[in-house]
Design a protein around this motif. Structure first.
Motif, PDB file in Angstrom:
ATOM      1  N   VAL A  34       0.854  -1.177   0.000  1.00  0.00           N
ATOM      2  CA  VAL A  34       0.000   0.000   0.000  1.00  0.00           C
ATOM      3  C   VAL A  34       0.892   1.229   0.000  1.00  0.00           C
ATOM      4  O   VAL A  34       1.837   1.312   0.770  1.00  0.00           O
ATOM      5  N   ALA A  35       0.594   2.154  -0.876  1.00  0.00           N
ATOM      6  CA  ALA A  35       1.384   3.381  -0.956  1.00  0.00           C
ATOM      7  C   ALA A  35       0.578   4.573  -0.441  1.00  0.00           C
ATOM      8  O   ALA A  35       0.946   5.708  -0.671  1.00  0.00           O
ATOM      9  N   GLU A  36      -0.514   4.296   0.230  1.00  0.00           N
ATOM     10  CA  GLU A  36      -1.335   5.371   0.779  1.00  0.00           C
ATOM     11  C   GLU A  36      -1.266   5.308   2.301  1.00  0.00           C
ATOM     12  O   GLU A  36      -1.701   4.345   2.925  1.00  0.00           O
ATOM     13  N   TYR A  37      -0.726   6.351   2.879  1.00  0.00           N
ATOM     14  CA  TYR A  37      -0.497   6.406   4.317  1.00  0.00           C
ATOM     15  C   TYR A  37      -1.805   6.240   5.099  1.00  0.00           C
ATOM     16  O   TYR A  37      -1.836   5.548   6.115  1.00  0.00           O
ATOM     17  N   GLU A  38      -2.875   6.841   4.599  1.00  0.00           N
ATOM     18  CA  GLU A  38      -4.170   6.783   5.291  1.00  0.00           C
ATOM     19  C   GLU A  38      -4.682   5.346   5.384  1.00  0.00           C
ATOM     20  O   GLU A  38      -5.262   4.940   6.391  1.00  0.00           O
ATOM     21  N   VAL A  39      -4.495   4.580   4.313  1.00  0.00           N
ATOM     22  CA  VAL A  39      -4.931   3.179   4.304  1.00  0.00           C
ATOM     23  C   VAL A  39      -4.127   2.389   5.338  1.00  0.00           C
ATOM     24  O   VAL A  39      -4.679   1.562   6.080  1.00  0.00           O
ATOM     25  N   MET A  40      -2.845   2.684   5.395  1.00  0.00           N
ATOM     26  CA  MET A  40      -1.981   2.000   6.359  1.00  0.00           C
ATOM     27  C   MET A  40      -2.378   2.373   7.799  1.00  0.00           C
ATOM     28  O   MET A  40      -2.387   1.519   8.680  1.00  0.00           O
ATOM     29  N   GLU A  41      -2.707   3.634   8.006  1.00  0.00           N
ATOM     30  CA  GLU A  41      -3.154   4.068   9.341  1.00  0.00           C
ATOM     31  C   GLU A  41      -4.431   3.336   9.751  1.00  0.00           C
ATOM     32  O   GLU A  41      -4.564   2.908  10.899  1.00  0.00           O
ATOM     33  N   MET A 112       5.147   2.214   7.588  1.00  0.00           N
ATOM     34  CA  MET A 112       4.577   3.562   7.599  1.00  0.00           C
ATOM     35  C   MET A 112       5.681   4.604   7.765  1.00  0.00           C
ATOM     36  O   MET A 112       5.650   5.655   7.115  1.00  0.00           O
ATOM     37  N   THR A 113       6.655   4.318   8.622  1.00  0.00           N
ATOM     38  CA  THR A 113       7.789   5.235   8.811  1.00  0.00           C
ATOM     39  C   THR A 113       8.573   5.375   7.518  1.00  0.00           C
ATOM     40  O   THR A 113       8.930   6.486   7.113  1.00  0.00           O
ATOM     41  N   LYS A 114       8.833   4.240   6.844  1.00  0.00           N
ATOM     42  CA  LYS A 114       9.565   4.281   5.573  1.00  0.00           C
ATOM     43  C   LYS A 114       8.787   5.061   4.520  1.00  0.00           C
ATOM     44  O   LYS A 114       9.365   5.851   3.769  1.00  0.00           O
ATOM     45  N   LEU A 115       7.479   4.821   4.444  1.00  0.00           N
ATOM     46  CA  LEU A 115       6.664   5.532   3.459  1.00  0.00           C
ATOM     47  C   LEU A 115       6.663   7.033   3.747  1.00  0.00           C
ATOM     48  O   LEU A 115       6.797   7.839   2.817  1.00  0.00           O
ATOM     49  N   GLN A 116       6.548   7.407   5.005  1.00  0.00           N
ATOM     50  CA  GLN A 116       6.552   8.821   5.383  1.00  0.00           C
ATOM     51  C   GLN A 116       7.883   9.467   4.981  1.00  0.00           C
ATOM     52  O   GLN A 116       7.911  10.552   4.408  1.00  0.00           O
ATOM     53  N   PHE A 118       9.937   8.387   2.667  1.00  0.00           N
ATOM     54  CA  PHE A 118       9.981   8.415   1.208  1.00  0.00           C
ATOM     55  C   PHE A 118       9.169   9.585   0.657  1.00  0.00           C
ATOM     56  O   PHE A 118       9.611  10.296  -0.251  1.00  0.00           O
ATOM     57  N   GLN A 119       7.976   9.790   1.210  1.00  0.00           N
ATOM     58  CA  GLN A 119       7.135  10.893   0.745  1.00  0.00           C
ATOM     59  C   GLN A 119       7.806  12.243   1.011  1.00  0.00           C
ATOM     60  O   GLN A 119       7.755  13.141   0.169  1.00  0.00           O
ATOM     61  N   ASN A 120       8.443  12.370   2.178  1.00  0.00           N
ATOM     62  CA  ASN A 120       9.149  13.619   2.488  1.00  0.00           C
ATOM     63  C   ASN A 120      10.330  13.829   1.548  1.00  0.00           C
ATOM     64  O   ASN A 120      10.542  14.942   1.050  1.00  0.00           O
ATOM     65  N   ASP A 121      11.083  12.761   1.293  1.00  0.00           N
ATOM     66  CA  ASP A 121      12.220  12.854   0.363  1.00  0.00           C
ATOM     67  C   ASP A 121      11.748  13.207  -1.041  1.00  0.00           C
ATOM     68  O   ASP A 121      12.382  14.009  -1.740  1.00  0.00           O
ATOM     69  N   THR A 122      10.640  12.608  -1.461  1.00  0.00           N
ATOM     70  CA  THR A 122      10.092  12.886  -2.788  1.00  0.00           C
ATOM     71  C   THR A 122       9.665  14.346  -2.894  1.00  0.00           C
ATOM     72  O   THR A 122       9.931  15.010  -3.903  1.00  0.00           O
ATOM     73  N   LYS A 123       9.030  14.853  -1.841  1.00  0.00           N
ATOM     74  CA  LYS A 123       8.595  16.247  -1.835  1.00  0.00           C
ATOM     75  C   LYS A 123       9.808  17.184  -1.936  1.00  0.00           C
ATOM     76  O   LYS A 123       9.801  18.139  -2.712  1.00  0.00           O
ATOM     77  N   THR A 124      10.856  16.877  -1.186  1.00  0.00           N
ATOM     78  CA  THR A 124      12.080  17.682  -1.229  1.00  0.00           C
ATOM     79  C   THR A 124      12.711  17.631  -2.612  1.00  0.00           C
ATOM     80  O   THR A 124      13.139  18.660  -3.152  1.00  0.00           O
ATOM     81  N   LEU A 125      12.757  16.438  -3.177  1.00  0.00           N
ATOM     82  CA  LEU A 125      13.341  16.274  -4.510  1.00  0.00           C
ATOM     83  C   LEU A 125      12.546  17.045  -5.564  1.00  0.00           C
ATOM     84  O   LEU A 125      13.127  17.709  -6.433  1.00  0.00           O
ATOM     85  N   LYS A 126      11.229  16.985  -5.500  1.00  0.00           N
ATOM     86  CA  LYS A 126      10.396  17.713  -6.471  1.00  0.00           C
ATOM     87  C   LYS A 126      10.610  19.218  -6.344  1.00  0.00           C
ATOM     88  O   LYS A 126      10.673  19.930  -7.360  1.00  0.00           O
ATOM     89  N   LYS A 127      10.738  19.697  -5.100  1.00  0.00           N
ATOM     90  CA  LYS A 127      10.975  21.121  -4.887  1.00  0.00           C
ATOM     91  C   LYS A 127      12.316  21.516  -5.501  1.00  0.00           C
ATOM     92  O   LYS A 127      12.425  22.534  -6.193  1.00  0.00           O
TER      93      LYS A 127
END
Length: 156
Positions: A34-41, A112-116, A118-127
């Protein structure tokens, strides 16, 4: 009659068995990526609720264990052995279920920690990529303007 379990024993036994069966079914749901944090929560909340339910059922399991031990002292060997075998099977399933539940929670929390992260790293990379795009779209300085060329080289 001393060697027979109280009426409450069979009722508790059935309740525990049904609960174990339902919980095993919930845990046997295939784990999908699952790549959706909400689903994992949501899944983690379900597992935590199951853990709470496990703790609530512990009292009934303790009652069954102590009742079997009491009966074992009073009942003939073959009767007490039958009840002991029955409770051992239940205790085995209980321990397995409990261990799986802890394992699933830990694994899901790690993912969930890894996905979080990854999402933060992706956001930084896109910026960063957006900033690079802006830089690359800037107009290049004229060839004779060595000061502007040096400045742009530093930025690169």
């Amino acid at each position: 009659f001393d060697s027979l379990p109280p009426a409450h024993y069979k009722e508790t036994m059935n309740t525990i068995l049904v609960w174990i069966q339902q919980s095993e079914t919930k845990l046997s749901v295939p784990q999908v990526a699952v790549a959706e944090y909400e689903v994992m929560e949501q899944r983690l909340r379900e597992l935590k609720a199951l853990q709470s339910s496990l703790q609530e059922q512990q009292k009934g399991l303790n009652f069954l264990s102590t009742t079997v031990e009491d009966m074992a002292r009073k009942a003939p060997a073959e009767v007490s052995q039958r009840y002991r075998s029955e409770i051992e099977v239940i205790l085995g399933r209980w321990k397995k279920l409990s261990a799986q539940l802890v394992e699933h929670c830990q694994k899901l929390e790690e993912l969930m920690t890894k996905l979080q992260r990854f999402q933060n790293d992706t956001k930084t990379l896109k910026k960063w990529m957006a900033e690079v795009d802006v830089f690359l779209e800037e107009e290049w300085p004229a060839l004779g303007d060595s000061e502007a060329l040096e400045k742009q080289l530093e930025q690169c």
